[in-house]
Motif scaffolding. Structure first.
Motif, mmCIF file in Angstrom:
data_model
loop_
_atom_site.group_PDB
_atom_site.id
_atom_site.type_symbol
_atom_site.label_atom_id
_atom_site.label_comp_id
_atom_site.label_asym_id
_atom_site.label_seq_id
_atom_site.Cartn_x
_atom_site.Cartn_y
_atom_site.Cartn_z
ATOM 1 N N TYR A 1 0.849 -1.184 0.000
ATOM 2 C CA TYR A 1 0.000 0.000 0.000
ATOM 3 C C TYR A 1 0.886 1.236 0.000
ATOM 4 C CZ TYR A 1 -3.130 -3.654 1.689
ATOM 5 O OH TYR A 1 -3.830 -4.823 1.810
ATOM 6 N N SER A 2 0.430 2.276 -0.674
ATOM 7 C CA SER A 2 1.233 3.496 -0.712
ATOM 8 C C SER A 2 0.330 4.702 -0.918
ATOM 9 C CB SER A 2 2.272 3.414 -1.834
ATOM 10 O OG SER A 2 3.177 4.496 -1.766
ATOM 11 N N TYR B 1 -6.409 5.155 6.243
ATOM 12 C CA TYR B 1 -5.945 4.500 7.461
ATOM 13 C C TYR B 1 -7.064 3.728 8.146
ATOM 14 C CZ TYR B 1 -1.131 6.174 7.867
ATOM 15 O OH TYR B 1 0.211 6.384 7.683
ATOM 16 N N TYR C 1 -6.801 0.534 6.314
ATOM 17 C CA TYR C 1 -5.506 -0.133 6.512
ATOM 18 C C TYR C 1 -5.381 -0.705 7.923
ATOM 19 C CZ TYR C 1 -0.428 -0.776 6.527
ATOM 20 O OH TYR C 1 0.836 -1.302 6.626
ATOM 21 N N LYS D 1 1.075 -6.859 5.561
ATOM 22 C CA LYS D 1 0.881 -5.592 4.855
ATOM 23 C C LYS D 1 2.135 -4.742 4.939
ATOM 24 C CE LYS D 1 -1.479 -3.626 8.918
ATOM 25 N NZ LYS D 1 -2.727 -3.012 9.429
ATOM 26 N N LEU E 1 3.273 -0.716 4.102
ATOM 27 C CA LEU E 1 2.847 0.640 3.765
ATOM 28 C C LEU E 1 4.074 1.482 3.456
ATOM 29 C CD1 LEU E 1 0.775 2.901 3.487
ATOM 30 C CD2 LEU E 1 0.910 3.246 5.961
ATOM 31 N N LEU F 1 5.044 5.139 2.664
ATOM 32 C CA LEU F 1 4.523 6.505 2.713
ATOM 33 C C LEU F 1 5.402 7.449 1.902
ATOM 34 C CD1 LEU F 1 3.569 6.864 6.491
ATOM 35 C CD2 LEU F 1 1.984 6.864 4.552
#
Length: 432
Positions: A377-378, A392, A395, A402, A404, A406
């Motif tokens: 995820y990004s 969020y 998420y 997972k 992430l 950022l």
């Protein structure tokens, strides 16, 4: 060198075929805004200060008039002020939030008769953000029944070779299959390596809007079957004017269509269509029968989560700034996800018990709860299309593996580094 070329190919593919994911054009005058903490993360009740500079040619501009506003993202500002930046810089006292969420500072500068803007968004304990929506008791039963009914519909796959798009290594086809009821079609572009063998597959699910698609030929040349789908039941190889007319006409506002009925809501055909696309891939003789990843951004980020949750044949997902997350956030005094069904501008016609209840069956938060496969995820904190609060909320309920990544300063766009990491993640899952 081979890996570097692969990464460049996929980045080029997305930059060309999804304008909303490309980095925005540079501005003549830049309004630079950032929280003073390097990670942009604060604790509730901790004070935030935003550093501001107005530059041209990377030099601060003196005596620039600015106005700024500070408040929870997507909500009315709690503080506004007009000031003159004598030296081109200032520090704004942004206050704080008492609970987990995001506080945004937006600055507009006036220079030579034109306005330039910038913003920054401070995070307050984002990992503690909880969803406002809840999962209906029959949520999973509803979708399992819908999948079972759709599976009885023959695929009736129709494939047309597109010679002008083929390469020495890849055949490119327009495909359309029957979706969730007889006569309803799903269109896409499938790219298949020419060399004999069995290949893994990458399913591209689309961002919002109405458009044609070219197909991910570059990735297919690396030995991966790619299928890029549309969601609206119209061919994806038409003239651009057709899609422009549909966007302004019959499909204008499609995320609101039939929201008062969970069995007829527009996204039912969309979500089931993603599963039907997986059915099509599994029917391809060139598919290896096992390795398949789903990828998308915005609406496509949402559809990646939905597809992986509904279909246990998916081995992993990539989701950039997913839409449709925590849609009811606005009803609780905070940002909700795109398409902002219950924001102030939509509240007059969507604020009914039936529409609120329907939204729960399509909210990405409730699909995220059912994920069992690894996901990448990004997103960034400055996204005003898919607010980070909403993302969020989804998420944080994921219990599957997972990752992430950022890129705090980004809005609804991506840096090449984000795609590099996403592509590496997908390739590992596809064993490439």
């Amino acid at each position: 060198m081979k890996k570097y070329t692969s990464i460049l190919s996929v980045i080029l593919f997305f930059f060309i075929h999804s304008n909303s994911w490309a980095q925005p054009a540079e501005s003549f005058v830049k309004v630079n805004v950032a929280p003073e903490k390097t990670d942009w993360v604060y604790k509730p009740n901790e004070k935030v200060k935003f550093a501001v500079s107005i530059t041209k040619n990377d030099i601060e501009l003196p005596n620039v008039a600015v106005r700024y506003e500070v408040g929870p993202e997507m909500m009315p500002p709690v503080k506004t002020e007009n000031v003159v930046l004598k030296n081109g810089t200032t520090v704004i006292d942004g206050g704080t939030l008492k609970e987990a969420g995001f506080l945004r500072c937006r600055v507009v500068a006036s220079y030579e008769g034109k306005e330039y803007s910038g913003l920054a968004t401070a995070a307050f304990s984002p990992d503690a953000i909880q969803s406002t929506t809840n999962e209906p008791e029959d949520f999973w039963t509803f979708w399992q029944k819908a999948k079972a009914e759709a599976s009885k519909i023959p695929l009736d796959a129709r494939v047309r070779l597109l010679p002008e798009r083929c390469t020495e290594k890849v055949n490119v086809y327009e495909v359309n299959i029957q979706n969730y009821k007889p006569g309803t079609r799903l269109f896409g572009i499938v790219c298949v390596p020419k060399a004999p063998g069995k290949y893994p597959a990458l399913l591209h699910v689309p961002g919002a809007g109405v458009r044609g698609y070219y197909g991910d030929v570059n990735t297919a040349e690396k030995g991966v079957i790619t299928l890029q789908i549309g969601i609206h039941g119209v061919p994806v190889t038409l003239d651009a004017s057709v899609y422009n007319n549909l966007s302004a006409g019959a499909l204008d506002g499609y995320p609101n269509y039939n929201l008062d009925d969970k069995d007829r809501y527009y996204y039912k055909r969309v979500y089931l269509g993603c599963v039907r696309a997986v059915d099509f891939i599994f029917n391809l003789p060139e598919f290896d029968g096992n390795n398949i990843v789903v990828m998308g951004g915005s609406q496509g980020g949402a559809l990646s989560i939905v597809t992986a949750a509904l279909d246990n044949r998916i081995k992993g997902l990539v989701a950039f700034y997913p839409a449709l997350c925590d849609l009811t956030g606005y009803l609780h005094g905070r940002a909700g996800g795109w398409p902002h069904l219950f924001s102030a501008s939509n509240l007059s016609f969507n604020n009914t018990s039936q529409k609120i209840e329907t939204s729960k069956y399509y909210d990405i938060v409730n699909f995220a709860r059912h994920l069992n496969v690894p996901g990448f995820y990004s997103w960034g904190y400055n996204d005003v299309t898919c607010p980070p609060t909403s993302m969020y909320a989804a998420y944080n309920v994921i219990t599957a593996p997972k990752t992430l990544f950022l890129a705090e300063e980004t809005g609804h766009w991506t840096y090449p580094e984000q795609w590099e990491k996403a592509y590496d993640f997908a390739l590992k899952l596809l064993k490439k």
